[in-house]
Design a protein around this motif. Structure first.
Motif, mmCIF file in Angstrom:
data_model
loop_
_atom_site.group_PDB
_atom_site.id
_atom_site.type_symbol
_atom_site.label_atom_id
_atom_site.label_comp_id
_atom_site.label_asym_id
_atom_site.label_seq_id
_atom_site.Cartn_x
_atom_site.Cartn_y
_atom_site.Cartn_z
ATOM 1 N N ALA A 341 0.833 -1.208 0.000
ATOM 2 C CA ALA A 341 0.000 0.000 0.000
ATOM 3 C C ALA A 341 0.865 1.254 0.000
ATOM 4 C CB ALA A 341 -0.935 -0.008 1.211
ATOM 5 N N TYR A 342 1.920 1.261 0.801
ATOM 6 C CA TYR A 342 2.817 2.424 0.829
ATOM 7 C C TYR A 342 3.577 2.573 -0.493
ATOM 8 C CZ TYR A 342 2.192 3.713 5.721
ATOM 9 O OH TYR A 342 1.668 4.155 6.905
ATOM 10 N N LEU A 343 4.002 1.440 -1.056
ATOM 11 C CA LEU A 343 4.728 1.487 -2.317
ATOM 12 C C LEU A 343 3.834 2.031 -3.432
ATOM 13 C CD1 LEU A 343 7.311 0.868 -3.888
ATOM 14 C CD2 LEU A 343 6.438 -1.452 -4.269
ATOM 15 N N GLU A 344 2.589 1.545 -3.485
ATOM 16 C CA GLU A 344 1.658 2.033 -4.507
ATOM 17 C C GLU A 344 1.381 3.523 -4.329
ATOM 18 O OE1 GLU A 344 -2.791 1.025 -6.341
ATOM 19 O OE2 GLU A 344 -2.039 -0.051 -4.585
ATOM 20 N N SER A 345 1.283 3.972 -3.079
ATOM 21 C CA SER A 345 1.061 5.394 -2.813
ATOM 22 C C SER A 345 2.224 6.230 -3.325
ATOM 23 C CB SER A 345 0.871 5.624 -1.311
ATOM 24 O OG SER A 345 -0.244 4.896 -0.828
ATOM 25 N N TRP A 346 3.436 5.743 -3.112
ATOM 26 C CA TRP A 346 4.629 6.474 -3.583
ATOM 27 C C TRP A 346 4.683 6.505 -5.110
ATOM 28 C CZ3 TRP A 346 8.937 4.070 -6.061
ATOM 29 C CH2 TRP A 346 10.002 4.950 -6.319
ATOM 30 N N GLU A 347 4.353 5.382 -5.719
ATOM 31 C CA GLU A 347 4.405 5.311 -7.181
ATOM 32 C C GLU A 347 3.378 6.237 -7.839
ATOM 33 O OE1 GLU A 347 3.781 1.180 -7.774
ATOM 34 O OE2 GLU A 347 5.927 0.657 -7.720
ATOM 35 N N LYS A 348 2.298 6.535 -7.118
ATOM 36 C CA LYS A 348 1.255 7.403 -7.674
ATOM 37 C C LYS A 348 1.332 8.825 -7.122
ATOM 38 C CE LYS A 348 -1.810 3.653 -8.917
ATOM 39 N NZ LYS A 348 -3.137 3.030 -8.839
ATOM 40 N N MET A 349 2.458 9.156 -6.509
ATOM 41 C CA MET A 349 2.814 10.520 -6.132
ATOM 42 C C MET A 349 1.926 11.082 -5.015
ATOM 43 S SD MET A 349 3.668 13.684 -8.686
ATOM 44 C CE MET A 349 4.881 14.903 -8.250
ATOM 45 N N LEU A 350 1.479 10.236 -4.109
ATOM 46 C CA LEU A 350 0.750 10.742 -2.950
ATOM 47 C C LEU A 350 1.731 11.344 -1.951
ATOM 48 C CD1 LEU A 350 -1.946 8.022 -2.168
ATOM 49 C CD2 LEU A 350 -2.187 10.148 -3.427
ATOM 50 N N LYS A 351 1.310 12.413 -1.283
ATOM 51 C CA LYS A 351 2.169 13.073 -0.303
ATOM 52 C C LYS A 351 2.010 12.481 1.093
ATOM 53 C CE LYS A 351 2.238 17.573 -2.618
ATOM 54 N NZ LYS A 351 1.930 19.018 -2.485
ATOM 55 N N ALA A 352 0.851 11.894 1.373
ATOM 56 C CA ALA A 352 0.604 11.348 2.707
ATOM 57 C C ALA A 352 -0.295 10.126 2.593
ATOM 58 C CB ALA A 352 -0.051 12.401 3.602
ATOM 59 N N ASN A 353 -0.197 9.256 3.592
ATOM 60 C CA ASN A 353 -0.970 8.023 3.572
ATOM 61 C C ASN A 353 -1.146 7.538 5.011
ATOM 62 O OD1 ASN A 353 -1.942 5.415 3.403
ATOM 63 N ND2 ASN A 353 -0.729 4.886 1.609
ATOM 64 N N ALA A 354 -2.383 7.400 5.472
ATOM 65 C CA ALA A 354 -2.660 6.897 6.820
ATOM 66 C C ALA A 354 -3.376 5.561 6.698
ATOM 67 C CB ALA A 354 -3.521 7.896 7.596
ATOM 68 N N LEU A 355 -2.696 4.486 7.090
ATOM 69 C CA LEU A 355 -3.273 3.145 7.004
ATOM 70 C C LEU A 355 -3.901 2.760 8.340
ATOM 71 C CD1 LEU A 355 -0.492 1.191 5.087
ATOM 72 C CD2 LEU A 355 -2.591 2.154 4.162
ATOM 73 N N TYR A 356 -5.024 2.064 8.280
ATOM 74 C CA TYR A 356 -5.665 1.545 9.492
ATOM 75 C C TYR A 356 -6.131 0.119 9.254
ATOM 76 C CZ TYR A 356 -8.880 0.638 13.249
ATOM 77 O OH TYR A 356 -9.504 0.054 14.316
ATOM 78 N N ARG A 357 -5.583 -0.811 10.033
ATOM 79 C CA ARG A 357 -6.004 -2.204 9.951
ATOM 80 C C ARG A 357 -7.167 -2.422 10.911
ATOM 81 N NH1 ARG A 357 -5.245 -6.863 12.642
ATOM 82 N NH2 ARG A 357 -3.924 -5.837 14.182
ATOM 83 N N ASP A 358 -8.249 -2.947 10.403
ATOM 84 C CA ASP A 358 -9.454 -3.133 11.192
ATOM 85 C C ASP A 358 -9.167 -3.978 12.430
ATOM 86 O OD1 ASP A 358 -12.211 -2.947 11.771
ATOM 87 O OD2 ASP A 358 -12.530 -4.937 10.938
ATOM 88 N N GLY A 359 -9.592 -3.487 13.591
ATOM 89 C CA GLY A 359 -9.384 -4.214 14.831
ATOM 90 C C GLY A 359 -8.074 -3.920 15.513
ATOM 91 N N SER A 360 -7.261 -3.004 14.977
ATOM 92 C CA SER A 360 -5.952 -2.747 15.571
ATOM 93 C C SER A 360 -6.034 -1.838 16.788
ATOM 94 C CB SER A 360 -5.002 -2.143 14.532
ATOM 95 O OG SER A 360 -5.520 -0.922 14.035
ATOM 96 N N LYS A 361 -7.174 -1.146 16.986
ATOM 97 C CA LYS A 361 -7.346 -0.354 18.203
ATOM 98 C C LYS A 361 -7.728 -1.283 19.344
ATOM 99 C CE LYS A 361 -8.619 4.171 16.354
ATOM 100 N NZ LYS A 361 -9.672 5.209 16.302
ATOM 101 N N LEU A 362 -7.231 -0.946 20.540
ATOM 102 C CA LEU A 362 -7.458 -1.828 21.682
ATOM 103 C C LEU A 362 -8.933 -1.990 22.009
ATOM 104 C CD1 LEU A 362 -4.598 -0.610 24.000
ATOM 105 C CD2 LEU A 362 -4.750 -2.795 22.852
#
Length: 629
Positions: A341-362
């Motif tokens: 996901a980060y690599l694809e974001s870089w390849e498409k010239m995004l400046k920022a990217n916030a990933l959230y995996r479902d259930g990762s919050k306590l």
């Protein structure tokens, strides 16, 4: 969605890109017109060549001229000329040409003009289904009502989308009812007025259940002793007190309905929360209604991480700053998925990217645990093999839950740090002492009050012990602060001695304001901002007093100039900051001292003009005293 275009599609991305380009390029065109009247922004002339290159690249993204970008190693995603609606594409090109022409002629008043923020608050105020560039979180949501309770609503775009896709009103109503539910037991399979009356329910009790259903997340939530009344539950349904107080008690299962019957009834009354499997809905139209997460208990579809990234990439070429957006990943996402996901974001010239995996919050796993435990339930209680399987499943579910709060006391070290703060609240002296863990976290407090009765002091000591035990058992300090600030009782009023707090409604209010400012950085609870405290220069420091004393002695005893000079230099080296205090501050302090001011504030008028009057204090501004006539 309203136009019947999927979020994760080439056409959806091109529409988003064109709309963003229109806003962005029109903003730069307006900025150029402002520059004609007011002049360009500071630094434009020395950056003129680079600024014009940026605007030209923006225009090339509108025309999707990938081979002509200037000075770029990573190429942005331009507007797809084939899938973008012609009226949007022509408008974007017109604004891009205008911005470039006016900018070359007049320059620009603004270096940056656009950014995509979360817009959560304003989105709610404007009654929007989505915020910013985000897709909808779910098709069916619950709105909290001002008078209490909840109201179930379906995404306002769904009916319009179905209409634009060619569905009739009858078909649209059935699809919406499938997702949202009927909100009534009338016509419900298995659980309906007829079957409930066989268990002793009256028309009045059925009416109460029907009134509770529209605001219920699940049909089981409406069947409780708060809705039906304890007397009815105990005398008619023969439910014990222990069962009523058990939060896991399922009244419908107690009445004899099976898990499958309850699920079918729940789908009819509360809806499936998804359009997957809805009557009349064509399979090719399902992507139009995809959301950020799986919808409902039976939903399987959701927008992929690549779909989020493609949408952001379509808008990024026409944004001066970055995009605030969360890219949702399923719970089973791996480290490799995150990397891609980060690599694809870089390849498409995004400046920022916030990933959230479902259930990762306590706290999040707890929200959906009822579904997991429902899966564990089995009909045959006597089957040993099923019981063993159920036990394994319970252990598996428990391993998925991560509790941040652990109910075990974390004792403080025997030698601990902290601080002691003395203040006067309404003329009463209060001592606050804190104890900290090695990492600086607050672990205990002690409160002592001067000239208070034994009963009051004992209560304060017990209160401090209770707070300390709570802190050591993991209760967040924020919870105590929210609970106890603004409590009101005597003594209260002006606070002397604290650099942050100048007024409190009670001793408890002061204590938790002080702790919040010191340990949580809650400057909103302070009356004096930290920058003002750092700039105070009224009272000379001890180093400054010592320097002045040494200077006076050196003038009086000139026979030992070398020795006195060494002492003065040594004192200056101790605190170079003392030289920053102005002579004006010294004179203010000396003048206040000469007039006899004690530094206390008047409990009546609040003036800092209290002087000694026997064993008490008197205010020379209003004439009131602290006890002596």
């Amino acid at each position: 969605m309203v136009q019947g275009v999927p979020y994760d599609s080439e056409k959806g991305a091109s529409i988003a890109g064109a709309l963003t380009a229109i806003m962005h390029m029109r903003s730069y065109a307006t900025s150029a017109l402002m520059a004609e009247e007011l002049g360009s922004f500071e630094g434009y002339e020395r950056n003129r060549e680079h600024m014009q290159r940026v605007i030209r690249n923006h225009r090339r993204a509108v025309y999707n001229q990938a081979e002509e970008y200037e000075g770029l190693t990573i190429k942005p995603v331009g507007i797809d000329q084939e899938t973008c609606p012609s009226y949007l594409l022509e408008a974007a090109k017109e604004d891009a040409d205008l911005a470039l022409t006016l900018g070359e002629k007049h320059g620009f008043r603004n270096a940056q003009v656009t950014v995509i923020a979360p817009t959560g608050t304003i989105g709610l105020v404007m009654d929007c289904d989505t915020t910013g560039i985000e897709p909808d979180f779910a098709l069916v949501k619950f709105k909290k009502l001002a008078g209490g309770g909840y109201f179930k609503i379906i995404n306002q775009s769904v009916p319009l989308a179905l209409k634009n896709l060619g569905y009739s009103k009858h078909e649209t109503d059935e699809i919406i009812r499938y997702a949202k539910g009927s909100g009534t037991l009338d016509g419900c399979p298995h659980i309906n007025p007829e079957t409930l009356k066989n268990h002793g329910f009256t028309d009045e009790k059925v009416r109460l259940i029907n009134e509770a259903l529209p605001s219920s997340f699940d049909i089981k939530f409406a069947f409780n002793h708060w809705t039906l009344g304890e007397e009815f539950c105990k005398q008619v349904l023969n439910i014990s007190e222990e069962q009523l107080n058990d939060f896991s008690f399922d009244m419908l299962r107690y009445l004899g309905f099976t898990k499958k019957e309850i699920e079918e009834a729940n789908d009819y009354v509360c809806g499936t929360m998804t359009v997957e499997g809805a009557p009349h809905l064509k399979k090719e139209h399902l992507p139009v209604f995809d959301c950020a997460n799986k919808c409902g208990r039976t939903g399987t579809r959701y927008i992929s991480a690549s779909g989020h990234i493609n949408m952001m990439a379509a808008a990024q070429p026409f944004i001066s700053g970055a995009i605030s957006k969360t890219i949702n990943l399923p719970n089973e996402a791996t480290v490799e998925d995150i990397k891609e996901a980060y690599l694809e974001s870089w390849e498409k010239m995004l400046k920022a990217n916030a990933l959230y995996r479902d259930g990762s919050k306590l706290s999040q796993p707890l929200n959906a645990m009822s579904d997991l435990f429902d899966e564990i339930e089995e009909e045959d209680e006597d089957d040993v093999q099923i019981r063993a399987t159920r036990q394994e499943q319970i252990v598996e579910v428990a391993e998925k839950i991560i509790h941040k709060y652990v109910a075990r006391r974390q004792r403080l070290p025997f030698r601990r740090t902290g601080y002691t703060q003395k203040v006067k609240i309404g003329g009463q002296s209060v001592y606050l002492r804190t104890g900290e863990y090695d990492n600086g976290q607050l672990g205990e407090i002690f409160v002592d009050m001067h000239r208070e009765g034994a009963a009051f002091r004992s209560l304060m000591n017990c209160f401090a012990i209770a707070i300390s035990l709570g802190l050591q058992h993991g209760v967040p300090l924020e919870e105590f602060v929210d609970a106890f600030v603004f409590t009101k009782f005597e003594p209260s009023g002006m606070v002397n001695g604290s650099p942050h707090i100048k007024m409190s409604t009670s001793v408890i209010d002061y204590i938790f304001r002080e702790l919040a400012v010191t340990y949580l950085g809650r400057e909103d609870l302070a009356h004096v901002p930290p920058e003002d405290i750092l700039m105070r220069k009224l009272r000379p420091s001890e180093e400054q007093e010592l320097a002045r004393e040494v200077s006076a002695r050196s003038n009086a005893n000139a026979v030992q100039p070398d020795h006195q000079t060494q002492v003065a230099h040594a004192v200056s080296a101790v605190s170079a900051q003392s030289q920053e205090y102005s002579s004006e501050a010294d004179s203010d302090y000396d003048r206040a001292k000469q007039m006899g001011y004690t530094g206390d504030s008047c409990p009546e008028c609040g003036s800092m003009t209290m002087i000694r009057n026997g064993t008490c204090l008197k205010c020379i501004t209003c004439g009131s005293t602290t006890g002596c006539s």
